[in-house]
Design a protein around this motif. Sequence first.
Motif, PDB file in Angstrom:
ATOM      1  N   ASP A 172       0.816  -1.217   0.000  1.00 14.71           N
ATOM      2  CA  ASP A 172       0.000   0.000   0.000  1.00 14.71           C
ATOM      3  C   ASP A 172       0.849   1.267   0.000  1.00 14.71           C
ATOM      4  O   ASP A 172       0.364   2.354   0.327  1.00 14.71           O
ATOM      5  CB  ASP A 172      -0.943   0.003   1.205  1.00 14.71           C
ATOM      6  CG  ASP A 172      -0.195   0.046   2.546  1.00 14.71           C
ATOM      7  OD1 ASP A 172       1.043  -0.204   2.553  1.00 14.71           O
ATOM      8  OD2 ASP A 172      -0.840   0.308   3.579  1.00 14.71           O
ATOM      9  N   LEU A 173       2.113   1.136  -0.392  1.00 17.45           N
ATOM     10  CA  LEU A 173       3.016   2.287  -0.395  1.00 17.45           C
ATOM     11  C   LEU A 173       2.464   3.364  -1.329  1.00 17.45           C
ATOM     12  O   LEU A 173       2.152   3.093  -2.488  1.00 17.45           O
ATOM     13  CB  LEU A 173       4.396   1.835  -0.865  1.00 17.45           C
ATOM     14  CG  LEU A 173       5.609   2.667  -0.460  1.00 17.45           C
ATOM     15  CD1 LEU A 173       5.781   2.706   1.044  1.00 17.45           C
ATOM     16  CD2 LEU A 173       6.876   2.079  -1.105  1.00 17.45           C
ATOM     17  N   ASP A 174       2.344   4.590  -0.819  1.00 17.69           N
ATOM     18  CA  ASP A 174       1.875   5.691  -1.657  1.00 17.69           C
ATOM     19  C   ASP A 174       3.049   6.592  -2.017  1.00 17.69           C
ATOM     20  O   ASP A 174       4.192   6.334  -1.632  1.00 17.69           O
ATOM     21  CB  ASP A 174       0.752   6.476  -0.977  1.00 17.69           C
ATOM     22  CG  ASP A 174       1.169   7.084   0.364  1.00 17.69           C
ATOM     23  OD1 ASP A 174       2.404   7.285   0.591  1.00 17.69           O
ATOM     24  OD2 ASP A 174       0.286   7.370   1.186  1.00 17.69           O
ATOM     25  N   ALA A 175       2.783   7.640  -2.776  1.00 18.71           N
ATOM     26  CA  ALA A 175       3.851   8.484  -3.296  1.00 18.71           C
ATOM     27  C   ALA A 175       4.685   9.118  -2.189  1.00 18.71           C
ATOM     28  O   ALA A 175       5.918   9.111  -2.235  1.00 18.71           O
ATOM     29  CB  ALA A 175       3.260   9.562  -4.203  1.00 18.71           C
ATOM     30  N   VAL A 176       4.032   9.666  -1.173  1.00 19.48           N
ATOM     31  CA  VAL A 176       4.759  10.354  -0.098  1.00 19.48           C
ATOM     32  C   VAL A 176       5.607   9.368   0.692  1.00 19.48           C
ATOM     33  O   VAL A 176       6.799   9.607   0.952  1.00 19.48           O
ATOM     34  CB  VAL A 176       3.765  11.087   0.828  1.00 19.48           C
ATOM     35  CG1 VAL A 176       4.506  11.666   2.034  1.00 19.48           C
ATOM     36  CG2 VAL A 176       3.046  12.193   0.066  1.00 19.48           C
ATOM     37  N   ARG A 177       5.008   8.238   1.070  1.00 18.69           N
ATOM     38  CA  ARG A 177       5.762   7.237   1.828  1.00 18.69           C
ATOM     39  C   ARG A 177       6.872   6.619   0.984  1.00 18.69           C
ATOM     40  O   ARG A 177       7.934   6.265   1.493  1.00 18.69           O
ATOM     41  CB  ARG A 177       4.823   6.158   2.347  1.00 18.69           C
ATOM     42  CG  ARG A 177       3.991   6.602   3.550  1.00 18.69           C
ATOM     43  CD  ARG A 177       2.823   5.679   3.796  1.00 18.69           C
ATOM     44  NE  ARG A 177       3.231   4.292   3.903  1.00 18.69           N
ATOM     45  CZ  ARG A 177       2.443   3.274   3.563  1.00 18.69           C
ATOM     46  NH1 ARG A 177       1.236   3.491   3.059  1.00 18.69           N
ATOM     47  NH2 ARG A 177       2.868   2.032   3.706  1.00 18.69           N
ATOM     48  N   ALA A 178       6.641   6.471  -0.322  1.00 18.88           N
ATOM     49  CA  ALA A 178       7.671   5.907  -1.199  1.00 18.88           C
ATOM     50  C   ALA A 178       8.907   6.788  -1.220  1.00 18.88           C
ATOM     51  O   ALA A 178      10.032   6.298  -1.079  1.00 18.88           O
ATOM     52  CB  ALA A 178       7.120   5.719  -2.606  1.00 18.88           C
ATOM     53  N   ASP A 179       8.730   8.071  -1.400  1.00 21.16           N
ATOM     54  CA  ASP A 179       9.883   8.981  -1.431  1.00 21.16           C
ATOM     55  C   ASP A 179      10.616   8.965  -0.095  1.00 21.16           C
ATOM     56  O   ASP A 179      11.850   8.980  -0.053  1.00 21.16           O
ATOM     57  CB  ASP A 179       9.425  10.398  -1.771  1.00 21.16           C
ATOM     58  CG  ASP A 179       9.024  10.554  -3.229  1.00 21.16           C
ATOM     59  OD1 ASP A 179       9.426   9.702  -4.048  1.00 21.16           O
ATOM     60  OD2 ASP A 179       8.311  11.529  -3.543  1.00 21.16           O
ATOM     61  N   ALA A 180       9.866   8.911   1.007  1.00 22.00           N
ATOM     62  CA  ALA A 180      10.496   8.862   2.329  1.00 22.00           C
ATOM     63  C   ALA A 180      11.256   7.553   2.514  1.00 22.00           C
ATOM     64  O   ALA A 180      12.370   7.542   3.065  1.00 22.00           O
ATOM     65  CB  ALA A 180       9.433   9.022   3.419  1.00 22.00           C
ATOM     66  N   ALA A 181      10.682   6.447   2.043  1.00 22.47           N
ATOM     67  CA  ALA A 181      11.343   5.143   2.172  1.00 22.47           C
ATOM     68  C   ALA A 181      12.623   5.096   1.344  1.00 22.47           C
ATOM     69  O   ALA A 181      13.642   4.550   1.792  1.00 22.47           O
ATOM     70  CB  ALA A 181      10.393   4.029   1.751  1.00 22.47           C
ATOM     71  N   LEU A 215       7.063   3.695  -8.949  1.00 24.54           N
ATOM     72  CA  LEU A 215       8.173   3.541  -8.007  1.00 24.54           C
ATOM     73  C   LEU A 215       9.511   3.517  -8.725  1.00 24.54           C
ATOM     74  O   LEU A 215      10.504   4.072  -8.246  1.00 24.54           O
ATOM     75  CB  LEU A 215       7.974   2.274  -7.169  1.00 24.54           C
ATOM     76  CG  LEU A 215       9.003   1.993  -6.070  1.00 24.54           C
ATOM     77  CD1 LEU A 215       9.177   3.186  -5.130  1.00 24.54           C
ATOM     78  CD2 LEU A 215       8.606   0.745  -5.277  1.00 24.54           C
ATOM     79  N   GLY A 216       9.574   2.892  -9.888  1.00 28.54           N
ATOM     80  CA  GLY A 216      10.823   2.884 -10.647  1.00 28.54           C
ATOM     81  C   GLY A 216      11.270   4.280 -11.028  1.00 28.54           C
ATOM     82  O   GLY A 216      12.461   4.616 -10.932  1.00 28.54           O
ATOM     83  N   GLN A 217      10.340   5.122 -11.449  1.00 24.37           N
ATOM     84  CA  GLN A 217      10.681   6.504 -11.794  1.00 24.37           C
ATOM     85  C   GLN A 217      11.195   7.254 -10.565  1.00 24.37           C
ATOM     86  O   GLN A 217      12.137   8.056 -10.661  1.00 24.37           O
ATOM     87  CB  GLN A 217       9.462   7.207 -12.373  1.00 24.37           C
ATOM     88  CG  GLN A 217       8.954   6.620 -13.679  1.00 24.37           C
ATOM     89  CD  GLN A 217       7.664   7.263 -14.128  1.00 24.37           C
ATOM     90  OE1 GLN A 217       7.361   8.408 -13.802  1.00 24.37           O
ATOM     91  NE2 GLN A 217       6.857   6.513 -14.879  1.00 24.37           N
ATOM     92  N   ARG A 218      10.578   7.000  -9.438  1.00 27.27           N
ATOM     93  CA  ARG A 218      11.013   7.661  -8.204  1.00 27.27           C
ATOM     94  C   ARG A 218      12.418   7.205  -7.794  1.00 27.27           C
ATOM     95  O   ARG A 218      13.220   8.001  -7.298  1.00 27.27           O
ATOM     96  CB  ARG A 218       9.996   7.392  -7.086  1.00 27.27           C
ATOM     97  CG  ARG A 218       8.658   8.032  -7.351  1.00 27.27           C
ATOM     98  CD  ARG A 218       7.608   7.705  -6.283  1.00 27.27           C
ATOM     99  NE  ARG A 218       6.340   8.305  -6.650  1.00 27.27           N
ATOM    100  CZ  ARG A 218       6.004   9.582  -6.418  1.00 27.27           C
ATOM    101  NH1 ARG A 218       6.857  10.367  -5.760  1.00 27.27           N
ATOM    102  NH2 ARG A 218       4.851  10.058  -6.799  1.00 27.27           N
ATOM    103  N   PHE A 250      19.130   6.118  -8.499  1.00 26.74           N
ATOM    104  CA  PHE A 250      19.283   4.694  -8.794  1.00 26.74           C
ATOM    105  C   PHE A 250      19.365   4.476 -10.301  1.00 26.74           C
ATOM    106  O   PHE A 250      18.784   5.233 -11.088  1.00 26.74           O
ATOM    107  CB  PHE A 250      18.093   3.897  -8.250  1.00 26.74           C
ATOM    108  CG  PHE A 250      18.045   3.779  -6.750  1.00 26.74           C
ATOM    109  CD1 PHE A 250      18.353   2.574  -6.132  1.00 26.74           C
ATOM    110  CD2 PHE A 250      17.678   4.861  -5.956  1.00 26.74           C
ATOM    111  CE1 PHE A 250      18.297   2.458  -4.743  1.00 26.74           C
ATOM    112  CE2 PHE A 250      17.609   4.745  -4.570  1.00 26.74           C
ATOM    113  CZ  PHE A 250      17.921   3.546  -3.961  1.00 26.74           C
ATOM    114  N   VAL A 251      20.083   3.429 -10.689  1.00 33.73           N
ATOM    115  CA  VAL A 251      20.220   3.064 -12.104  1.00 33.73           C
ATOM    116  C   VAL A 251      19.583   1.701 -12.315  1.00 33.73           C
ATOM    117  O   VAL A 251      19.915   0.736 -11.624  1.00 33.73           O
ATOM    118  CB  VAL A 251      21.703   3.038 -12.526  1.00 33.73           C
ATOM    119  CG1 VAL A 251      21.847   2.550 -13.962  1.00 33.73           C
ATOM    120  CG2 VAL A 251      22.333   4.415 -12.360  1.00 33.73           C
TER     121      VAL A 251
END
Length: 265
Positions: free
Chosen positions: A54-63, A92-95, A101-102
């Motif tokens: 359930d990872l969302d955009a805000v939590r993804a960037d923080a993670a 998530l890949g774009q983030r 990251f490569v």
Amino acid sequence: MTHDHDALLSLFDHEMRERARPDGPGVRVERTADVVRQVGAASDWNGVVWSAPDLDAVRADAAIAAQVERFTELGLAEFEWKLYAHDRPADLGQRLRAAGFVAEEPETLLVAPVADLPTTVELPEGVRLRTVTDAADVELMARAHERAFGSDWSRLRHQVLARLTEAPDSFVGVLAMVGDEPVSSARMELYPGTGFAGLWGGGTVEPWRGKGIYRALVAFRAAIATERGYTYLQVDATEQSRPILQRLGFTALSTTTPYVYRRTA
């Protein structure tokens, strides 16, 4: 045992990712609310194996930022975020790329019930299989791998030696030999308590490709997995091996892409 695609993918995510165990001696698994990661020495595999569905955009960037900070404080020059196509959020890949990251070459996640796989080993004339039992055999594995793939095996050499000497019940190595020369090598990693075993390697040197050695290595390891009571075999397959494995009975569940972060300073 299930053959249902969604149920099997859910089982894999839960058993092999969310509940990941250390993949060798000297490494540990760390869990947070949103990720599961493995950490060890520089010669070990270090990275993120699971992220919350359930990872969302805000939590993804923080993670993402937290993982960069954590692996940096551990003094590691690089680590991997193992991203699966069904992971969320969808971008998530774009983030990860935006964070430095490569992306490396994607592979296909394949899984098969062991009971559905052939276990009869059929080899071309002049080829024999033998299991890996000592450091000299590991060097033969390295020679076969480097000739087959053209890539350095030094990190894997360390990991395989550690498994062989410190956790032999979690590892099976196999060599295809012609006389005293290794022409292919492969390994199987066993994950007690999960029902899964993983197939890795299987590279064959150019003159011996297309003769059935890869299929024989799969059958050899499937027979051992059967004897040891495992239910499923899992492979992260390249495009070269994917069609062979699907013909043998493996099902494609997803794709997985290594996103690698390397410190520049």
